[in-house]
Design an enzyme around this catalytic site. Structure first.
Site, PDB file in Angstrom:
ATOM      1  N   PHE A  67      65.450  50.709  64.478  1.00 26.24           N
ATOM      2  CA  PHE A  67      66.141  51.571  65.425  1.00 26.24           C
ATOM      3  C   PHE A  67      67.063  50.727  66.305  1.00 26.24           C
ATOM      4  O   PHE A  67      66.625  49.811  66.982  1.00 26.24           O
ATOM      5  CB  PHE A  67      65.152  52.337  66.298  1.00 26.24           C
ATOM      6  CG  PHE A  67      65.821  53.324  67.223  1.00 26.24           C
ATOM      7  CD1 PHE A  67      66.295  54.522  66.747  1.00 26.24           C
ATOM      8  CD2 PHE A  67      65.972  53.031  68.570  1.00 26.24           C
ATOM      9  CE1 PHE A  67      66.928  55.437  67.584  1.00 26.24           C
ATOM     10  CE2 PHE A  67      66.600  53.929  69.424  1.00 26.24           C
ATOM     11  CZ  PHE A  67      67.081  55.131  68.929  1.00 26.24           C
ATOM     12  N   TYR A  69      69.767  50.536  69.424  1.00 27.55           N
ATOM     13  CA  TYR A  69      70.111  51.253  70.654  1.00 27.55           C
ATOM     14  C   TYR A  69      71.089  50.478  71.524  1.00 27.55           C
ATOM     15  O   TYR A  69      71.629  51.012  72.495  1.00 27.55           O
ATOM     16  CB  TYR A  69      68.846  51.553  71.463  1.00 27.55           C
ATOM     17  CG  TYR A  69      68.058  50.311  71.840  1.00 27.55           C
ATOM     18  CD1 TYR A  69      68.316  49.632  73.027  1.00 27.55           C
ATOM     19  CD2 TYR A  69      67.064  49.804  71.008  1.00 27.55           C
ATOM     20  CE1 TYR A  69      67.605  48.493  73.378  1.00 27.55           C
ATOM     21  CE2 TYR A  69      66.347  48.670  71.342  1.00 27.55           C
ATOM     22  CZ  TYR A  69      66.623  48.026  72.529  1.00 27.55           C
ATOM     23  OH  TYR A  69      65.919  46.895  72.852  1.00 27.55           O
ATOM     24  N   GLY A  70      71.334  49.198  71.206  1.00 23.52           N
ATOM     25  CA  GLY A  70      72.219  48.356  71.999  1.00 23.52           C
ATOM     26  C   GLY A  70      73.100  47.509  71.105  1.00 23.52           C
ATOM     27  O   GLY A  70      73.894  48.026  70.325  1.00 23.52           O
ATOM     28  N   SER A  71      72.939  46.189  71.188  1.00 19.66           N
ATOM     29  CA  SER A  71      73.839  45.289  70.466  1.00 19.66           C
ATOM     30  C   SER A  71      73.726  45.409  68.951  1.00 19.66           C
ATOM     31  O   SER A  71      74.673  45.056  68.235  1.00 19.66           O
ATOM     32  CB  SER A  71      73.593  43.839  70.892  1.00 19.66           C
ATOM     33  OG  SER A  71      72.271  43.439  70.575  1.00 19.66           O
ATOM     34  N   GLU A 143      66.544  38.216  68.012  1.00 21.83           N
ATOM     35  CA  GLU A 143      65.969  39.064  69.055  1.00 21.83           C
ATOM     36  C   GLU A 143      64.850  38.383  69.838  1.00 21.83           C
ATOM     37  O   GLU A 143      64.559  38.782  70.966  1.00 21.83           O
ATOM     38  CB  GLU A 143      65.437  40.361  68.442  1.00 21.83           C
ATOM     39  CG  GLU A 143      66.510  41.244  67.827  1.00 21.83           C
ATOM     40  CD  GLU A 143      67.484  41.782  68.864  1.00 21.83           C
ATOM     41  OE1 GLU A 143      67.024  42.158  69.973  1.00 21.83           O
ATOM     42  OE2 GLU A 143      68.692  41.805  68.597  1.00 21.83           O
TER      43      GLU A 143
END
Length: 242
Positions: A67, A69-71, A143
């Site tokens: 999923f 949601y940002g970068s 990450e």
């Protein structure tokens, strides 16, 4: 571009972040490396974490969804096929303090992550089964930098329409030393319009995220208000410097 003309232009568009505004704080920053005392993951740490998560998801060579949601929406670690999705029970928040990447020890930045509550619209990145290990190894290294990680991976259930899809997501460790909460939108904007690291600025990070969410037809009210605040502060800072 003349500042007054630029200001009128941005206000006429509702004061949104643009490459011109982001460029006002762009500068080259050398990577100072991990802060003293910070422990980083070894190759064995990364592999153990990845294998443990895949085992928890009963992975047996099938495709895996992540999923975004940002970068990951605008800078994926690997080639993916995307589809719009919703993650119930989680929402975006600028809640991870950064002294590296998009900040420095002298001017810390903020990174967005997920925290419990509400829901989050984003995209599912589907990774083919034959590419899962190679792709996720790259993602793990991007990450998760410090140990323990600021945003450890976990399994969640996203929704594509009415279909439930198991997915991996990186969400904030609310017990971690770099987790921050209670900041107002104005305080967050003040950080994002000043912090710059060797990966770029917080303002650029926000602009890219908002632009790519818009590409997916997503217009999140809180992020749009935040980018207007950052845009206004950047214009004000430039005016004050003259």
């Amino acid at each position: 571009m003349d500042l007054i003309a630029a200001t009128h232009r941005h206000r006429s568009k509702g004061m949104r972040l643009t490459p011109e505004l982001v460029a006002l704080i762009a500068r080259k920053v050398e990577d100072g490396g991990p802060a003293p005392g910070v422990v980083v993951h070894s190759e064995a740490d990364y592999e153990a974490s990845l294998q443990a998560l895949l085992a928890a998801g009963a992975w047996q060579g099938q495709d895996v969804s992540v999923f975004a949601y940002g970068s990951l929406l605008w800078n994926p670690a690997f080639a993916v096929a995307e589809q719009a999705a919703v993650l119930p029970g989680w929402h975006r928040a600028f809640c991870i303090r950064l002294t590296r990447f998009r900040g420095t020890p002298e001017q810390p930045g903020l990174m967005m992550s997920l925290v419990p509550g509400g829901s989050c619209r984003g995209a599912l990145c589907r990774v083919g089964g034959d590419r899962v290990l190679d792709s996720l190894r790259k993602l793990w290294r991007r990450e998760m930098t410090v140990k323990p990680p600021n945003t450890p991976p976990r399994w969640v259930v996203a929704k594509v329409g009415r279909t439930a899809v198991p997915a991996i997501v990186f969400a904030a460790d609310r017990n971690g030393p770099n987790y921050v909460t209670g900041l107002t939108s104005e305080q967050i904007a003040s950080v994002l319009c000043k912090a710059v690291g060797h990966w770029g600025s917080g303002a650029e990070y926000l602009m890219q995220t908002v632009d790519h969410l818009e590409h997916h037809g997503i217009r999140e009210a809180n992020l749009w208000r935040l980018q207007r605040l950052v845009a206004q502060q950047l214009v004000d800072l430039q005016a004050a410097a003259r």
